[in-house]
Design a protein around this motif. Structure first.
Motif, PDB file in Angstrom:
ATOM      1  N   ARG A 138       0.625  -1.108  -0.018  1.00 42.65           N
ATOM      2  CA  ARG A 138       0.116  -0.030   0.070  1.00 42.65           C
ATOM      3  C   ARG A 138       0.888   1.232  -0.186  1.00 42.65           C
ATOM      4  O   ARG A 138       1.260   1.776   1.087  1.00 42.65           O
ATOM      5  CB  ARG A 138      -0.970   0.072   1.082  1.00 42.65           C
ATOM      6  N   ASP A 144      -1.887  10.584  -2.364  1.00 43.46           N
ATOM      7  CA  ASP A 144      -1.512  11.581  -1.502  1.00 43.46           C
ATOM      8  C   ASP A 144      -0.262  11.313  -1.379  1.00 43.46           C
ATOM      9  O   ASP A 144       0.455  10.244  -1.629  1.00 43.46           O
ATOM     10  CB  ASP A 144      -2.268  10.884   0.033  1.00 43.46           C
ATOM     11  N   HIS A 152      11.402  13.199   7.472  1.00 46.55           N
ATOM     12  CA  HIS A 152      10.295  13.475   8.361  1.00 46.55           C
ATOM     13  C   HIS A 152      10.516  12.822   9.758  1.00 46.55           C
ATOM     14  O   HIS A 152      11.470  12.133   9.859  1.00 46.55           O
ATOM     15  CB  HIS A 152       8.695  12.411   7.861  1.00 46.55           C
ATOM     16  N   MET A 518       4.246   4.419   3.141  1.00 46.70           N
ATOM     17  CA  MET A 518       2.643   4.112   3.582  1.00 46.70           C
ATOM     18  C   MET A 518       2.111   5.172   4.418  1.00 46.70           C
ATOM     19  O   MET A 518       1.050   5.048   4.582  1.00 46.70           O
ATOM     20  CB  MET A 518       2.635   2.894   4.406  1.00 46.70           C
ATOM     21  N   GLY A 519       2.693   6.115   4.394  1.00 40.69           N
ATOM     22  CA  GLY A 519       2.160   7.447   4.913  1.00 40.69           C
ATOM     23  C   GLY A 519       2.079   7.393   6.526  1.00 40.69           C
ATOM     24  O   GLY A 519       1.199   8.225   7.155  1.00 40.69           O
ATOM     25  N   ARG A 520       2.846   6.465   7.196  1.00 39.41           N
ATOM     26  CA  ARG A 520       2.665   6.376   8.834  1.00 39.41           C
ATOM     27  C   ARG A 520       3.872   6.778   9.491  1.00 39.41           C
ATOM     28  O   ARG A 520       5.149   6.524   9.124  1.00 39.41           O
ATOM     29  CB  ARG A 520       2.353   5.000   8.921  1.00 39.41           C
ATOM     30  N   SER A 521       3.903   7.925  10.048  1.00 39.31           N
ATOM     31  CA  SER A 521       5.009   8.339  10.991  1.00 39.31           C
ATOM     32  C   SER A 521       4.546   8.540  12.438  1.00 39.31           C
ATOM     33  O   SER A 521       5.435   8.730  13.345  1.00 39.31           O
ATOM     34  CB  SER A 521       5.641   9.594  10.262  1.00 39.31           C
ATOM     35  N   THR A 522       3.247   9.322  12.626  1.00 33.99           N
ATOM     36  CA  THR A 522       2.726   9.594  13.815  1.00 33.99           C
ATOM     37  C   THR A 522       2.885   8.530  14.904  1.00 33.99           C
ATOM     38  O   THR A 522       3.002   8.548  16.102  1.00 33.99           O
ATOM     39  CB  THR A 522       1.488  10.289  13.724  1.00 33.99           C
ATOM     40  N   MET A 528      -2.236  -2.427  10.797  1.00 36.59           N
ATOM     41  CA  MET A 528      -2.615  -1.738   9.671  1.00 36.59           C
ATOM     42  C   MET A 528      -2.286  -2.846   8.525  1.00 36.59           C
ATOM     43  O   MET A 528      -1.483  -2.701   7.650  1.00 36.59           O
ATOM     44  CB  MET A 528      -1.352  -0.478   9.253  1.00 36.59           C
TER      45      MET A 528
ATOM     46  N   GLY B 205      -7.986  14.369   1.832  1.00 33.04           N
ATOM     47  CA  GLY B 205      -6.841  13.761   2.217  1.00 33.04           C
ATOM     48  C   GLY B 205      -7.271  12.274   2.460  1.00 33.04           C
ATOM     49  O   GLY B 205      -8.470  11.971   2.217  1.00 33.04           O
ATOM     50  N   GLU B 206      -6.006  11.528   2.763  1.00 28.23           N
ATOM     51  CA  GLU B 206      -6.354  10.174   2.586  1.00 28.23           C
ATOM     52  C   GLU B 206      -5.906   9.723   4.136  1.00 28.23           C
ATOM     53  O   GLU B 206      -4.824  10.319   4.464  1.00 28.23           O
ATOM     54  CB  GLU B 206      -5.601   9.426   1.831  1.00 28.23           C
ATOM     55  N   ASN B 207      -6.702   8.914   4.736  1.00 28.36           N
ATOM     56  CA  ASN B 207      -6.244   8.580   6.026  1.00 28.36           C
ATOM     57  C   ASN B 207      -5.517   7.439   6.215  1.00 28.36           C
ATOM     58  O   ASN B 207      -6.231   6.234   6.084  1.00 28.36           O
ATOM     59  CB  ASN B 207      -7.710   8.603   7.217  1.00 28.36           C
ATOM     60  N   THR B 208      -4.380   7.443   6.313  1.00 30.93           N
ATOM     61  CA  THR B 208      -3.423   6.197   6.171  1.00 30.93           C
ATOM     62  C   THR B 208      -3.691   5.007   7.174  1.00 30.93           C
ATOM     63  O   THR B 208      -3.418   3.992   7.097  1.00 30.93           O
ATOM     64  CB  THR B 208      -1.920   6.356   5.830  1.00 30.93           C
ATOM     65  N   ALA B 209      -4.043   5.826   8.523  1.00 34.08           N
ATOM     66  CA  ALA B 209      -4.255   4.604   9.333  1.00 34.08           C
ATOM     67  C   ALA B 209      -5.766   4.290   9.638  1.00 34.08           C
ATOM     68  O   ALA B 209      -6.056   3.876  10.625  1.00 34.08           O
ATOM     69  CB  ALA B 209      -4.087   5.397  10.767  1.00 34.08           C
ATOM     70  N   THR B 258      -3.916  13.595  16.806  1.00 29.29           N
ATOM     71  CA  THR B 258      -2.528  14.015  16.537  1.00 29.29           C
ATOM     72  C   THR B 258      -1.636  14.190  17.737  1.00 29.29           C
ATOM     73  O   THR B 258      -1.932  15.272  18.247  1.00 29.29           O
ATOM     74  CB  THR B 258      -2.530  15.451  15.660  1.00 29.29           C
ATOM     75  N   ILE B 286      -4.663   9.539  13.698  1.00 27.66           N
ATOM     76  CA  ILE B 286      -4.530   9.573  12.458  1.00 27.66           C
ATOM     77  C   ILE B 286      -3.186   9.930  11.775  1.00 27.66           C
ATOM     78  O   ILE B 286      -2.169  10.513  12.424  1.00 27.66           O
ATOM     79  CB  ILE B 286      -5.395  10.794  11.689  1.00 27.66           C
ATOM     80  N   ASP B 287      -2.968   9.609  10.611  1.00 29.97           N
ATOM     81  CA  ASP B 287      -1.332   9.621  10.063  1.00 29.97           C
ATOM     82  C   ASP B 287      -1.544  10.654   8.950  1.00 29.97           C
ATOM     83  O   ASP B 287      -0.649  10.869   8.357  1.00 29.97           O
ATOM     84  CB  ASP B 287      -0.478   8.552   9.963  1.00 29.97           C
ATOM     85  N   GLY B 288      -2.698  11.165   8.702  1.00 30.91           N
ATOM     86  CA  GLY B 288      -2.769  12.045   7.461  1.00 30.91           C
ATOM     87  C   GLY B 288      -2.640  11.495   5.939  1.00 30.91           C
ATOM     88  O   GLY B 288      -2.547  10.386   5.930  1.00 30.91           O
ATOM     89  N   PRO B 289      -2.605  12.473   5.081  1.00 32.00           N
ATOM     90  CA  PRO B 289      -2.662  13.984   5.161  1.00 32.00           C
ATOM     91  C   PRO B 289      -4.107  14.383   5.370  1.00 32.00           C
ATOM     92  O   PRO B 289      -4.832  13.988   4.224  1.00 32.00           O
ATOM     93  CB  PRO B 289      -1.942  14.471   4.047  1.00 32.00           C
ATOM     94  N   SER B 307      -0.756  15.961  11.834  1.00 30.24           N
ATOM     95  CA  SER B 307       0.359  16.407  12.738  1.00 30.24           C
ATOM     96  C   SER B 307       1.546  16.744  11.742  1.00 30.24           C
ATOM     97  O   SER B 307       2.310  17.312  12.056  1.00 30.24           O
ATOM     98  CB  SER B 307       0.782  15.351  13.703  1.00 30.24           C
ATOM     99  N   LYS B 308       1.422  16.482  10.414  1.00 27.18           N
ATOM    100  CA  LYS B 308       2.390  17.025   9.412  1.00 27.18           C
ATOM    101  C   LYS B 308       1.775  18.181   8.639  1.00 27.18           C
ATOM    102  O   LYS B 308       2.841  18.742   7.894  1.00 27.18           O
ATOM    103  CB  LYS B 308       2.759  15.702   8.462  1.00 27.18           C
ATOM    104  N   LEU B 310      -0.085  18.635   5.963  1.00 26.72           N
ATOM    105  CA  LEU B 310       0.231  18.343   4.761  1.00 26.72           C
ATOM    106  C   LEU B 310      -0.920  18.948   3.830  1.00 26.72           C
ATOM    107  O   LEU B 310      -1.106  18.545   2.318  1.00 26.72           O
ATOM    108  CB  LEU B 310       0.459  16.902   4.365  1.00 26.72           C
ATOM    109  N   ARG B 311      -2.099  19.422   4.635  1.00 29.20           N
ATOM    110  CA  ARG B 311      -3.183  19.822   3.708  1.00 29.20           C
ATOM    111  C   ARG B 311      -3.396  21.610   3.813  1.00 29.20           C
ATOM    112  O   ARG B 311      -2.992  21.890   4.906  1.00 29.20           O
ATOM    113  CB  ARG B 311      -4.437  19.265   4.163  1.00 29.20           C
TER     114      ARG B 311
END
Lengths: 549, 384
Positions: A138, A144, A152, A518-522, A528, B205-209, B258, B286-289, B307-308, B310-311
């Motif tokens: 993914r 995005d 990051h 995969m857009g995950r950092s937080t 997932m 945006g897309e919620n990757t989580a 966040t 959530i991990d955004g963006p 938290s980044k 990005l939007r």
């Protein structure tokens, strides 16, 4: 009458797992290889040759006998070559090396004297396991943007400890915000790095190896800001360390032999820090349903002192905690009493081997408010000493075991309350970060590694082709799992520590390289599962992830 | 990326204003759909604020089934609104678009609000289930003082299709989303804004989580946490869970989705509570963006970023009329007469909160846990 050849007690070299290739021309007969061989599989000997030669202007053949010094592979199955390559490493002239023999019949011949074959090391399954078949598919690109792994900020930590459900948080409104009710009990929770060093005991490991791991872990915490923790394994830890500020980086293990616990209990009043956690061992992945065993020849003075046992006796831990006769006792009593010992400030969790009954244990723990986590050790885990049949034929792969436990928690809405720690074959093919990330995305809060760190940090010889496997014999040619000073002096604890740090730094970078696209950092992407896919329908169905081929 | 246009107003406004704001931001959406959500209704609904309104779309057979079902439950239809639909090329007209106002069943007359809300939720979910297979019944909201309209097509064309200029719809809080259909097949249930028991949100945006969050919410045992045709629906449900069910103040919604890093938490007076929330609700991170805009049952509206950050997102206006837009040009369209110096562009730690009836906009800062002082306008360049 010619004497009958009596070689029937020997085996042809073709039956052996490794055949030593020795070059007569290159060998300068220095003797290093035979001196260093940990199993005495090669020996210096002589060969008597009859040589026909001719001198003078006319052919006048004459026979002469000559004695040549050679290196010979022993054909006694008790001294089979384990393929460790120590001989090749010390040879100044590249004259000797072991060669794997895939047609070997080691298992057929190894069981002599009625004692089943025991070995240390790994499962010796060169196949590609489920973890290495999983891919991260993914990828954010156009819908995005992907994150930048190099720039990051990533949060790569996880929680170890019982986490209260949001509905049960002791919070009250306070001046437009929320405040914690000071009277309420909040279970202890630790923020740790999601890859931890699993339980390998002082005793199983040599002093420099254990010390190297410990130093590496301390450095990672204090200099690198990575909260990596390690489990002591059964057997306690050096008393000086118990009373040091470094104790917070260690998970103390209590197993069914209780070795080392006299020292631990005695040290409690003097502890300046709480340990990271207490792990109660009920099973291990490599030999499920079996107890621990530290063989007599590893129980030397230092080990005997730490463990509080006589010198030179086999230290067998029973398969169960002998005073507990039911899961209620084992779980409730042990967890509560261990929690109480540290004033309920330390997370206490059990470790079990991967098994079909893991869910039963899990559900019991889920109802126990003091259970801090569940660690599941899959069949690919290594061990100090195990019966071959246990290691090869018993156990449950970690991926599906973990997944069904996680989904069970999801069904109960407790997936965040009881963290799952997964172990067994993480990094088996060298893909530490990828395996760890896959397990996290299948639902693990953290993973444990054992074999991998020995290979990476101390250059362990073993591989999945039955190589070496001497961990249990006290003759580890690298000095990793031995108590023999002649052997463990080969290992430099500083170097081990350095490699531990490097290994975790690399894993950290690779985890970012996996999570960023995969857009995950937080937050760690626990559960997932939409990020994973596999080109095997049965695995996809079992793990409830995407099938992609 | 979808475009978002929310307006909070003291007086009742027409949703056409949101549509026009969306139009200025058109390059951000591909016109594959629009959702409108109106709260605190005016016009013909003004006198009916206590009665639940069922918003939806039906086929002929679905409409009959819906009416029969509602009658069977004892709901009495009190008023019915339907848009003066004008056929437009490119928009497939369905049989019935409606917002029906009902009287509660007789035995619910004296029951507490919570029980009534439970009844409304269960009824909406049952209707949704009845019509899901053949799309004969699509219901978006069933709640007092809230109307939802959604359809596939370009927002401006849909405005004309629904005849918004003469439809008699007006409200104090209106959310509109112009859709860009990137992730999933076009499905009306995937179209924002989403609504649950007084809480409405929309997100771009897309919620990757998404998957862990969905699993966490659905495992709460609350029947309203379902659906998830869009990964953004979880934003509504997290808001509902945090503020509605857990009873946290709105600002903790930001702390949940966040969370601050541990060392940042130390600066907050409520660090103890934060640590607990951060652990217990880490699955809802959530991990955004994402830029997320929503409203609460009391009419408060807010904008919050991942938290980044990005939007894009901008909030501005004048007392009595504030707009929360995903682009500044949308702000220009909605509130041209305002002091631009006071425009707010919420960054990663910010939550812009507009009080009910557009009283004021305040920015809450997550790092300090306090509302920021409103900056004085510089004067130069200010156009009021």
């Amino acid at each position: 009458m010619q004497q009958a050849l009596d070689n029937n007690h020997e085996l042809p070299l073709e039956e052996f797992p490794y055949i030593v290739r020795w070059s007569e021309e290159r060998c300068k007969r220095c003797g290093r290889c035979t001196a260093v061989c940990p199993v005495k599989a090669i020996e210096p000997t002589i060969r008597v040759e009859r040589r026909v030669y001719s001198e003078g202007p006319e052919p006048t053949p004459q026979a002469a006998r000559r004695i040549t010094q050679v290196v010979r592979q022993v054909r006694d199955i008790a001294r089979y070559c384990v393929g460790c390559s120590s001989c090749a490493l010390v040879c100044p002239n590249e004259a000797i090396r072991p060669e794997y023999n895939p047609r070997n019949k080691l298992l057929t011949f190894r069981s002599r004297g009625g004692d089943a074959y025991k070995r240390g090391g790994r499962r010796n399954d060169p196949g590609v396991g489920t973890l290495d078949k999983l891919k991260f598919s993914r990828i954010s690109m156009l819908t995005d943007p992907a994150l930048d792994a190099g720039r990051h900020e990533f949060k790569l930590t996880t929680l170890l400890g019982r986490i209260l459900p949001a509905e049960g948080l002791p919070l009250r409104a306070d001046n437009g915000g929320l405040a914690v009710d000071a009277e309420a009990f909040v279970p202890p929770v630790r923020e740790i790095y999601p890859i931890m060093i699993g339980s390998m005991s002082v005793g199983a490991l040599s002093p420099p190896m254990w010390e190297g791991l410990a130093m590496g872990v301390a450095y990672l915490n204090e200099e690198m800001g990575m909260p990596v923790v390690m489990c002591t394994g059964e057997g306690g830890m050096p008393p000086r360390l118990l009373r040091s500020r470094f104790l917070k980086y260690f998970i103390l293990q209590i197993a069914s032999g209780y070795f080392g616990w006299d020292e631990i209990v005695r040290a409690i009043p003097d502890m300046v820090e709480d340990p990271c956690a207490i792990e109660i061992k009920y099973g291990q992945g490599a030999k499920p349903g079996d107890g621990g065993l530290l063989m007599a020849y590893k129980v030397l003075k230092l080990i005997a002192e730490i463990r509080g046992v006589p010198l030179g006796v086999d230290l067998a831990s029973p398969p169960t905690h002998q005073t507990k006769y039911s899961i209620e006792e084992a779980v409730a009593k042990m967890i509560t009493s261990m929690s109480m010992a540290w004033g309920f400030r330390v997370p206490v969790y059990p470790k079990i081997s991967g098994t079909k009954t893991a869910r039963a244990v899990l559900n019991n723990l889920a109802r126990n408010p003091y259970a801090a986590a569940l660690s599941i050790d899959g069949e690919d885990g290594g061990t100090g000493a195990a019966y071959n049949v246990s290691m090869d034929k018993m156990g449950h792969p970690i991926a599906s075991n973990l997944r069904e436990c996680y989904l069970d928690l999801v069904r109960q809405g407790k997936q965040n309350e009881l963290p799952l720690v997964a172990a067994g074959g993480v990094g088996k093919k060298g893909n530490l970060a990828a395996n760890a990330a896959a397990l996290i995305m299948l639902g693990a809060s953290a993973v444990s590694i054992g074999k991998y760190i020995m290979q990476a940090a101390a250059d362990c010889y073993g591989n999945e082709y039955n190589r070496c496997n001497l961990c249990n014999t006290g003759r580890c040619p690298r000095g990793i799992t031995t108590q023999d000073p002649k052997l463990y002096r080969r290992l430099d604890s500083e170097k081990v520590a350095e490699r531990v740090v490097q290994t975790f730094k690399v894993a950290d970078t690779e985890l970012r390289k996996i999570f960023a696209p995969m857009g995950r950092s937080t937050e760690l992407p626990i559960g997932m599962s939409d990020g994973l896919s596999v080109a095997d329908k049965a695995i996809a169905e079992r793990l409830k992830i995407d099938y992609a081929c | 990326m979808c475009r978002l246009a929310a307006i909070s107003s003291e007086s009742y406004i027409s949703p056409l204003e949101n549509v026009l704001a969306l139009e200025t931001m058109k390059e951000g959406h591909d016109g594959s759909g629009m959702g409108l959500m109106l709260k605190d209704l005016g016009g013909e609904f003004e006198e009916l604020k206590d009665y639940p309104i069922l918003s939806g779309i039906c086929s002929q057979s679905g409409y009959r089934a819906l009416n029969e079902y509602m009658q069977g439950l004892g709901f009495e239809e009190k008023h019915m609104w339907s848009p003066p639909v004008r056929p437009m090329p490119g928009i497939a007209k369905r049989d019935y678009y409606f917002a029906k106002v009902y009287q509660y069943p007789a035995d619910y007359a004296g029951k507490p609000r919570a029980q009534k809300e439970d009844l409304l939720l269960r009824t909406r979910l049952a209707l949704r289930k009845m019509g899901e297979a053949d799309e004969s019944i699509v219901v978006f909201s069933f709640y007092p003082d809230v109307v939802t309209l959604k359809e596939v097509g370009d927002p401006l064309a849909l405005g004309e299709f629904f005849g918004l200029e003469k439809a008699g719809l007006s409200a104090r809080v209106i959310l509109a989303q112009g859709r860009q259909n990137t992730n999933y097949a076009i499905n009306l249930y995937a179209c924002h804004p989403f609504f649950l028991q007084g809480f409405g949100t929309m997100t771009n945006g897309e919620n990757t989580a998404f998957v862990p969050i969905r699993e966490y919410l659905t495992s709460r045992g609350f029947p309203g946490y379902m659906g998830y045709n869009s990964d953004s629906e979880v934003f509504t449900h997290i808001l509902h869970y945090a503020v509605g069910r857990l009873g946290f103040p709105l600002t903790y919604y930001k702390d949940i989705i966040t969370p601050l890093r541990p060392r940042e938490c130390d600066r907050r007076a409520d660090r103890g509570a934060l640590a607990l929330i951060r652990s217990s609700l880490r699955m809802l991170t959530i991990d955004g963006p994402n830029c997320n805009i929503g409203f609460l049952p009391d009419g408060t509206t807010y904008m919050v970023q991942d938290s980044k950050k990005l939007r894009p997102g901008a909030v501005g206006g004048v007392p009595g009329r504030y707009a929360l837009m995903s682009e500044q040009c949308g702000l220009e369209s909605a509130v041209p007469r305002r002091d631009r110096e006071r425009d707010v562009f919420p960054m990663k730690y910010d939550m812009a909160i507009v009080s009910p009836r557009a009283g004021e906009v305040r920015v809450w800062n997550q790092l300090t846990g306090a509302f920021m002082e409103s900056p004085e306008p510089s004067g130069a360049g200010a156009r009021v």
